[in-house]
Design an enzyme around this catalytic site. Structure first.
Site, PDB file in Angstrom:
ATOM      1  N   ILE A  35      41.008  28.778  44.371  1.00  0.00           N
ATOM      2  CA  ILE A  35      41.082  29.000  45.822  1.00  0.00           C
ATOM      3  C   ILE A  35      39.754  28.673  46.526  1.00  0.00           C
ATOM      4  CG2 ILE A  35      40.381  31.424  46.062  1.00  0.00           C
ATOM      5  CD1 ILE A  35      42.983  31.936  47.563  1.00  0.00           C
ATOM      6  N   GLN A  97      30.700  34.745  35.050  1.00  0.00           N
ATOM      7  CA  GLN A  97      32.134  35.059  35.097  1.00  0.00           C
ATOM      8  C   GLN A  97      32.404  36.103  36.177  1.00  0.00           C
ATOM      9  OE1 GLN A  97      33.862  36.552  31.418  1.00  0.00           O
ATOM     10  NE2 GLN A  97      35.952  36.276  32.168  1.00  0.00           N
ATOM     11  N   HIS A 103      39.771  31.847  31.289  1.00  0.00           N
ATOM     12  CA  HIS A 103      40.230  30.657  32.008  1.00  0.00           C
ATOM     13  C   HIS A 103      39.222  29.526  31.845  1.00  0.00           C
ATOM     14  CE1 HIS A 103      37.865  33.160  34.750  1.00  0.00           C
ATOM     15  NE2 HIS A 103      37.423  32.044  35.271  1.00  0.00           N
TER      16      HIS A 103
HETATM   17  P1  5GP Z   1      34.908  32.704  36.983  1.00  0.00           P
HETATM   18  O1  5GP Z   1      33.751  32.989  37.894  1.00  0.00           O
HETATM   19  O2  5GP Z   1      35.481  33.990  36.466  1.00  0.00           O
HETATM   20  O3  5GP Z   1      34.615  31.705  35.909  1.00  0.00           O
HETATM   21  O4  5GP Z   1      35.989  31.969  37.854  1.00  0.00           O
HETATM   22  C1  5GP Z   1      36.854  32.626  38.708  1.00  0.00           C
HETATM   23  C2  5GP Z   1      37.364  31.571  39.672  1.00  0.00           C
HETATM   24  O5  5GP Z   1      38.470  32.131  40.346  1.00  0.00           O
HETATM   25  C3  5GP Z   1      36.350  31.156  40.740  1.00  0.00           C
HETATM   26  O6  5GP Z   1      36.119  29.772  40.650  1.00  0.00           O
HETATM   27  C4  5GP Z   1      37.017  31.556  42.054  1.00  0.00           C
HETATM   28  O7  5GP Z   1      36.828  30.594  43.052  1.00  0.00           O
HETATM   29  C5  5GP Z   1      38.473  31.682  41.678  1.00  0.00           C
HETATM   30  N1  5GP Z   1      39.212  32.678  42.424  1.00  0.00           N
HETATM   31  C6  5GP Z   1      38.779  33.893  42.850  1.00  0.00           C
HETATM   32  N2  5GP Z   1      39.773  34.555  43.477  1.00  0.00           N
HETATM   33  C7  5GP Z   1      40.862  33.742  43.430  1.00  0.00           C
HETATM   34  C8  5GP Z   1      42.210  33.878  43.902  1.00  0.00           C
HETATM   35  O8  5GP Z   1      42.622  34.889  44.490  1.00  0.00           O
HETATM   36  N3  5GP Z   1      43.040  32.830  43.677  1.00  0.00           N
HETATM   37  C9  5GP Z   1      42.642  31.709  43.023  1.00  0.00           C
HETATM   38  N4  5GP Z   1      43.544  30.740  42.863  1.00  0.00           N
HETATM   39  N5  5GP Z   1      41.389  31.544  42.561  1.00  0.00           N
HETATM   40  C10 5GP Z   1      40.510  32.557  42.756  1.00  0.00           C
END
Ligand code: 5GP
Length: 140
Positions: A35, A97, A103
């Site tokens: 998103i 993270q 993911h």
């Molecule tokens: P992380 O930081 O855990 O590796 O990645 C989490 C990812 O989830 C981030 O890139 C962030 O932009 C995305 N994200 C956060 N909230 C949402 C959401 O509600 N929907 C979607 N589709 N992505 C999200």
């Protein structure tokens, strides 16, 4: 390291409690648009098997998910005519993270176009819907 929290954001998306711009899903994975994309077409590949991240994942689940990551990377590059693809995966807050269900980030890279910051601005939902359709079409 904490235990897996079954009420995390991506668990809710996996359970259809929160909507997403879906690209692909089956019994093993869900693939959808990030998103807050860092590049055009930035999407996420989630194994359905629960783990916080790579560190506590079942090796069999990892073996299952990686071919999907490859398939999505190839499809996204082709669909968007990207010059390259970056795969990212963060483990625990100290490493960046923010959502604690394993993911893999798939980020198409376009020469000369800077990559935006992690968890930055939200994209236009209409544009995400179009991109999801384009990548989905290239997966077949
Ligand atoms: P992380 O930081 O855990 O590796 O990645 C989490 C990812 O989830 C981030 O890139 C962030 O932009 C995305 N994200 C956060 N909230 C949402 C959401 O509600 N929907 C979607 N589709 N992505 C999200």
């Amino acid at each position: 390291m904490s235990e897996y929290d079954p009420s995390n954001l991506f668990a809710k998306i996996l359970n259809d409690e929160i909507p997403c711009h879906k690209i692909f899903d089956d019994d093993n994975v869900l693939v959808f648009m990030d998103i807050m994309p860092q590049t055009r077409g930035h999407c996420l590949v989630l194994p359905r098997a629960p783990s916080r991240n790579l560190l506590d994942a079942d090796p069999a689940a990892l073996a299952t998910v990686i071919p999907y990551v490859q398939r999505v990377a190839v499809a996204a590059k082709k669909a968007l005519n990207a010059d390259g693809v970056r795969i990212m995966q963060f483990n625990e807050s100290a490493a960046g993270q923010t959502v604690f269900h394993l993911h893999f980030h798939v980020m198409p890279i376009f020469e000369g176009v800077p990559v935006k910051p992690h968890s930055g601005a939200q994209a236009d939902p209409a544009e995400l819907a179009v991109l999801a359709k384009m990548i989905a079409a290239a997966m077949h």
